[in-house]
Every structure is written in structure tokens, then in C-alpha cells.
Design a protein around this motif. Structure first.
Motif, PDB file in Angstrom:
ATOM      1  N   LEU A 234       5.212 -36.473  61.772  1.00 35.59           N
ATOM      2  CA  LEU A 234       4.353 -37.469  61.144  1.00 35.59           C
ATOM      3  C   LEU A 234       5.204 -38.704  60.874  1.00 35.59           C
ATOM      4  O   LEU A 234       6.151 -38.656  60.086  1.00 35.59           O
ATOM      5  CB  LEU A 234       3.759 -36.939  59.839  1.00 35.59           C
ATOM      6  CG  LEU A 234       2.941 -37.945  59.023  1.00 35.59           C
ATOM      7  CD1 LEU A 234       1.716 -38.415  59.811  1.00 35.59           C
ATOM      8  CD2 LEU A 234       2.524 -37.337  57.688  1.00 35.59           C
ATOM      9  N   LEU A 235       4.882 -39.803  61.533  1.00 36.32           N
ATOM     10  CA  LEU A 235       5.622 -41.054  61.401  1.00 36.32           C
ATOM     11  C   LEU A 235       4.862 -41.970  60.446  1.00 36.32           C
ATOM     12  O   LEU A 235       3.741 -42.395  60.739  1.00 36.32           O
ATOM     13  CB  LEU A 235       5.771 -41.708  62.777  1.00 36.32           C
ATOM     14  CG  LEU A 235       6.394 -43.108  62.824  1.00 36.32           C
ATOM     15  CD1 LEU A 235       7.812 -43.094  62.259  1.00 36.32           C
ATOM     16  CD2 LEU A 235       6.388 -43.627  64.262  1.00 36.32           C
ATOM     17  N   VAL A 236       5.464 -42.258  59.293  1.00 40.82           N
ATOM     18  CA  VAL A 236       4.838 -43.103  58.276  1.00 40.82           C
ATOM     19  C   VAL A 236       5.583 -44.435  58.282  1.00 40.82           C
ATOM     20  O   VAL A 236       6.662 -44.561  57.695  1.00 40.82           O
ATOM     21  CB  VAL A 236       4.884 -42.452  56.882  1.00 40.82           C
ATOM     22  CG1 VAL A 236       4.052 -43.257  55.894  1.00 40.82           C
ATOM     23  CG2 VAL A 236       4.416 -41.002  56.945  1.00 40.82           C
ATOM     24  N   GLU A 237       5.010 -45.424  58.951  1.00 43.97           N
ATOM     25  CA  GLU A 237       5.684 -46.706  59.188  1.00 43.97           C
ATOM     26  C   GLU A 237       4.635 -47.800  59.312  1.00 43.97           C
ATOM     27  O   GLU A 237       3.713 -47.700  60.120  1.00 43.97           O
ATOM     28  CB  GLU A 237       6.530 -46.615  60.469  1.00 43.97           C
ATOM     29  CG  GLU A 237       7.086 -47.921  60.974  1.00 43.97           C
ATOM     30  CD  GLU A 237       8.045 -48.565  60.004  1.00 43.97           C
ATOM     31  OE1 GLU A 237       7.714 -49.649  59.491  1.00 43.97           O
ATOM     32  OE2 GLU A 237       9.130 -47.970  59.754  1.00 43.97           O
TER      33      GLU A 237
ATOM     34  N   THR B 111       0.078 -45.743  58.802  1.00 37.75           N
ATOM     35  CA  THR B 111       0.716 -46.958  58.296  1.00 37.75           C
ATOM     36  C   THR B 111       0.745 -47.056  56.784  1.00 37.75           C
ATOM     37  O   THR B 111       1.353 -47.978  56.245  1.00 37.75           O
ATOM     38  CB  THR B 111      -0.005 -48.201  58.854  1.00 37.75           C
ATOM     39  OG1 THR B 111      -1.388 -48.155  58.462  1.00 37.75           O
ATOM     40  CG2 THR B 111       0.098 -48.262  60.378  1.00 37.75           C
ATOM     41  N   THR B 112       0.108 -46.129  56.086  1.00 37.46           N
ATOM     42  CA  THR B 112       0.050 -46.202  54.623  1.00 37.46           C
ATOM     43  C   THR B 112       0.374 -44.862  53.988  1.00 37.46           C
ATOM     44  O   THR B 112       0.279 -43.809  54.633  1.00 37.46           O
ATOM     45  CB  THR B 112      -1.358 -46.632  54.148  1.00 37.46           C
ATOM     46  OG1 THR B 112      -2.308 -45.603  54.484  1.00 37.46           O
ATOM     47  CG2 THR B 112      -1.772 -47.955  54.777  1.00 37.46           C
TER      48      THR B 112
ATOM     49  N   ALA C  52      -0.866 -40.948  54.920  1.00 41.18           N
ATOM     50  CA  ALA C  52       0.112 -39.865  55.058  1.00 41.18           C
ATOM     51  C   ALA C  52      -0.313 -38.647  54.263  1.00 41.18           C
ATOM     52  O   ALA C  52      -0.170 -37.496  54.703  1.00 41.18           O
ATOM     53  CB  ALA C  52       1.483 -40.343  54.611  1.00 41.18           C
ATOM     54  N   LEU C  53      -0.858 -38.878  53.078  1.00 44.23           N
ATOM     55  CA  LEU C  53      -1.265 -37.767  52.225  1.00 44.23           C
ATOM     56  C   LEU C  53      -2.510 -37.069  52.740  1.00 44.23           C
ATOM     57  O   LEU C  53      -2.792 -35.931  52.354  1.00 44.23           O
ATOM     58  CB  LEU C  53      -1.507 -38.278  50.797  1.00 44.23           C
ATOM     59  CG  LEU C  53      -0.255 -38.803  50.081  1.00 44.23           C
ATOM     60  CD1 LEU C  53      -0.630 -39.386  48.728  1.00 44.23           C
ATOM     61  CD2 LEU C  53       0.785 -37.714  49.928  1.00 44.23           C
ATOM     62  N   GLU C  54      -3.262 -37.725  53.628  1.00 48.87           N
ATOM     63  CA  GLU C  54      -4.451 -37.120  54.214  1.00 48.87           C
ATOM     64  C   GLU C  54      -4.191 -36.568  55.613  1.00 48.87           C
ATOM     65  O   GLU C  54      -5.066 -35.959  56.219  1.00 48.87           O
ATOM     66  CB  GLU C  54      -5.581 -38.158  54.295  1.00 48.87           C
ATOM     67  CG  GLU C  54      -6.069 -38.646  52.938  1.00 48.87           C
ATOM     68  CD  GLU C  54      -6.711 -37.537  52.123  1.00 48.87           C
ATOM     69  OE1 GLU C  54      -7.347 -36.643  52.728  1.00 48.87           O
ATOM     70  OE2 GLU C  54      -6.576 -37.546  50.885  1.00 48.87           O
ATOM     71  N   ALA C  55      -2.979 -36.766  56.137  1.00 51.37           N
ATOM     72  CA  ALA C  55      -2.661 -36.377  57.511  1.00 51.37           C
ATOM     73  C   ALA C  55      -2.547 -34.862  57.652  1.00 51.37           C
ATOM     74  O   ALA C  55      -2.276 -34.159  56.677  1.00 51.37           O
ATOM     75  CB  ALA C  55      -1.360 -37.039  57.954  1.00 51.37           C
ATOM     76  N   PRO C  56      -2.769 -34.346  58.862  1.00 49.53           N
ATOM     77  CA  PRO C  56      -2.573 -32.911  59.107  1.00 49.53           C
ATOM     78  C   PRO C  56      -1.126 -32.502  58.848  1.00 49.53           C
ATOM     79  O   PRO C  56      -0.222 -33.340  58.796  1.00 49.53           O
ATOM     80  CB  PRO C  56      -2.934 -32.761  60.593  1.00 49.53           C
ATOM     81  CG  PRO C  56      -3.778 -33.936  60.911  1.00 49.53           C
ATOM     82  CD  PRO C  56      -3.275 -35.048  60.058  1.00 49.53           C
TER      83      PRO C  56
ATOM     84  N   ALA D  90       4.565 -36.859  46.420  1.00 51.89           N
ATOM     85  CA  ALA D  90       3.213 -36.343  46.604  1.00 51.89           C
ATOM     86  C   ALA D  90       3.129 -35.421  47.814  1.00 51.89           C
ATOM     87  O   ALA D  90       2.414 -34.417  47.796  1.00 51.89           O
ATOM     88  CB  ALA D  90       2.234 -37.504  46.758  1.00 51.89           C
ATOM     89  N   LEU D  91       3.866 -35.736  48.879  1.00 52.06           N
ATOM     90  CA  LEU D  91       3.897 -34.857  50.050  1.00 52.06           C
ATOM     91  C   LEU D  91       4.508 -33.513  49.686  1.00 52.06           C
ATOM     92  O   LEU D  91       4.031 -32.457  50.115  1.00 52.06           O
ATOM     93  CB  LEU D  91       4.694 -35.508  51.185  1.00 52.06           C
ATOM     94  CG  LEU D  91       4.019 -36.637  51.952  1.00 52.06           C
ATOM     95  CD1 LEU D  91       5.017 -37.319  52.886  1.00 52.06           C
ATOM     96  CD2 LEU D  91       2.828 -36.123  52.749  1.00 52.06           C
ATOM     97  N   ARG D  92       5.558 -33.540  48.873  1.00 47.95           N
ATOM     98  CA  ARG D  92       6.183 -32.296  48.434  1.00 47.95           C
ATOM     99  C   ARG D  92       5.213 -31.468  47.596  1.00 47.95           C
ATOM    100  O   ARG D  92       5.254 -30.239  47.605  1.00 47.95           O
ATOM    101  CB  ARG D  92       7.439 -32.610  47.628  1.00 47.95           C
ATOM    102  CG  ARG D  92       8.643 -32.940  48.486  1.00 47.95           C
ATOM    103  CD  ARG D  92       9.230 -31.690  49.071  1.00 47.95           C
ATOM    104  NE  ARG D  92      10.392 -31.969  49.906  1.00 47.95           N
ATOM    105  CZ  ARG D  92      10.469 -31.712  51.188  1.00 47.95           C
ATOM    106  NH1 ARG D  92       9.430 -31.178  51.819  1.00 47.95           N
ATOM    107  NH2 ARG D  92      11.557 -31.952  51.871  1.00 47.95           N
TER     108      ARG D  92
END
Length: 266
Positions: free
Chosen positions: A49-52, A76-77, A81-85, A107-109
Motif C-alpha cells: 500500500l503506497l500512501v503518497e 493519496t490521503t 489509507a485507513l479504508e484500503a484493503p 491508526a493503521l496499527r
């Protein structure tokens, strides 16, 4: 469904400069097919997952990672990212348009299904205080832009191995064999009688054989802290580990950096 990197945005064809990746600068490494064994026993490419928020940079980086055998999804946000698979490895920029990347990292953790993902901060923030803050917030690795693409591939592989220990039952480096199930380490078939922390330390080094592993990364992985006082604890454990392995030359001190587990002892 993970999208091909070619769909991440405008195709970018820029200059090759010093093998480093920065906005407008990309050098392709020798491509390899990097695969990861899942916890259910299946095998597939590592999901990244690329968050950029820099779309041009993300397009170039995404194409390179896909060409190297990785599955890439770009957002991009922080909210996206928090909603990504679920991903195996997250490449996280800290300068996001909708909030601070450190908050996104935490939040990802906290996501129950993303807590085991490897998170590599890739950012322009290079001060020591920024690196310490990133590691304390839960990053598995922290690198600053520009970064050589080959090095980034190596870091992704290393983090994926650390965060998916079930991918292999044994890890061998030179005369050493680490049984990840029984958590025993042997040298030439002889059990070293390692404590839990000694095994964790040896495992952290063995997952990057021949590479210098920084003191901060070792204390973070083994003791879950980068508090300076832990450095002395690390030194004591390294000394004990050398003695128990019966060959001090197996673990080299890399001055100013940390330690290295040699692949072929002298």
C-alpha cells in the motif's frame, strides 16, 4: 482488488540519476519476482500500500515496484489509507494533505486487520527527532527521500519477512540454524541455549544477513523501544550472544551504526 501500478496516474519517464528515487528521478533495479508465503500456506506477491500525495512520484515508484514483482495499491490521503484493503507492507509518506502521517501510522496499527502489516515511513523529514518519532509511533523502518530503489526493495523484503514469521519454519545463516517454531538456535547442530531476548536479537540480525542493522532498529524490534538507556542492554546481550554461539566473529560491530551477522565467518 489490487490495481496495476500503470493505473496509478500519469506515466512518468524521467532521468536516471545516481540510482536514486526522488520526484522526477527513477532508476530501475534488476527486477525480481518477490513472493510471500501467507499464513494460510498460500503463496503470492507481496501486497504494498503506497500512501503518497505526489501523484507523479507515486506513478514512477508504483511502476518500478510492480515491475519488480510487487502488487501495488496507491492512495493519496490518510483517510483513504485507513479504508484500503489489507496490505503486507505500507510505504507511508508523512506529509499528507489531510493530516499528519504519524497519526495515520498509529491508526493503521490500531486496525485489527492491519496491525501486523510492515510499515515503512518514506519521507523527506530526515532529522533525528523525526526518525525517533516515527519509530516510536510504530514504524518498522524509516527512510528519507531520495532513496535508491534497490535499497527500497531490500527494505520491503526485510520488513515483509519480519512481519510474517510464519512464512518459514527455519532460518539458516552460515553455521547457524534458527528454528522459528521452537525458538531454538543451533551452531553446527549444537543448541546455544539462548534466552527469549537473545533469540529475538539473533533473529533480527539473521533476517538481514551480511547487512548492518542499526542499534535503534534492533532495540525497537527486540525491546519495542528506542530509549537511549536500552543501548547498554543491547551491548550486554550482544556480548552474551557471541559467547553462547562460541564464535565472536559471527556478529560484527559496525562502528557508528550497529551490528552485522556475517554469512561466511572467517
Amino acid at each position: 482488488m489490487y490495481v496495476p501500478a500503470a493505473q496509478l496516474g500519469e506515466q512518468v519517464r524521467e532521468h536516471h540519476v545516481n540510482g536514486q528515487l526522488s520526484p522526477g528521478r527513477l532508476t530501475m533495479p534488476h527486477t525480481t519476482d518477490i513472493r510471500d508465503k501467507r499464513r494460510d500456506g498460500s503463496t503470492s506477491m507481496i501486497r504494498v500500500l503506497l500512501v503518497e500525495d505526489d501523484v507523479r512520484l507515486a506513478a514512477a515508484l508504483g511502476d518500478a515496484l510492480s515491475a519488480g514483482g510487487l502488487e501495488v495499491r496507491h492512495v493519496t490521503t490518510g483517510a483513504a489509507a485507513l479504508e484500503a484493503p489489507v496490505a503486507d507492507v505500507v510505504l507511508l509518506d508523512l506529509g499528507l494533505p489531510d493530516g499528519d502521517g504519524l497519526d495515520v501510522l498509529a491508526a493503521l496499527r490500531a486496525r485489527f486487520d492491519m496491525g501486523g502489516a510492515g510499515i515503512i515511513v518514506v519521507t523527506a523529514r530526515g532529522r533525528e527527532a523525526d526518525r525517533v518519532a516515527g519509530l516510536r509511533a510504530g514504524a518498522d523502518d524509516y527512510v528519507t527521500k531520495p532513496i535508491a530503489l534497490g535499497e527500497l526493495f531490500a527494505r520491503i523484503e526485510a520488513v515483509a519477512r519480519r512481519t510474517n514469521p510464519s512464512a518459514q519454519a527455519h532460518l539458516g545463516v552460515g553455521p547457524l540454524d534458527l528454528d522459528l517454531t521452537s525458538r531454538q538456535a543451533t551452531r553446527d547442530g549444537v543448541d546455544g541455549g539462548l534466552t527469549a531476548k537473545e533469540f529475538d536479537l539473533l533473529l533480527a540480525l539473521a533476517r538481514e544477513p551480511g547487512e548492518a542493522v542499526s542499534r535503534d532498529r534492533l532495540t525497537l524490534q527486540v525491546w519495542q523501544t528506542v530509549w537511549p538507556g536500552t543501548q547498554r542492554t543491547l551491548e550486554v546481550h550482544v556480548a552474551t550472544l557471541r559467547a553462547k554461539l562460541g564464535d565472536p566473529s559471527l556478529i560484527e560491530t559496525v562502528r557508528g551504526v550497529g551490528y552485522r551477522l556475517v554469512q561466511e565467518p572467517p
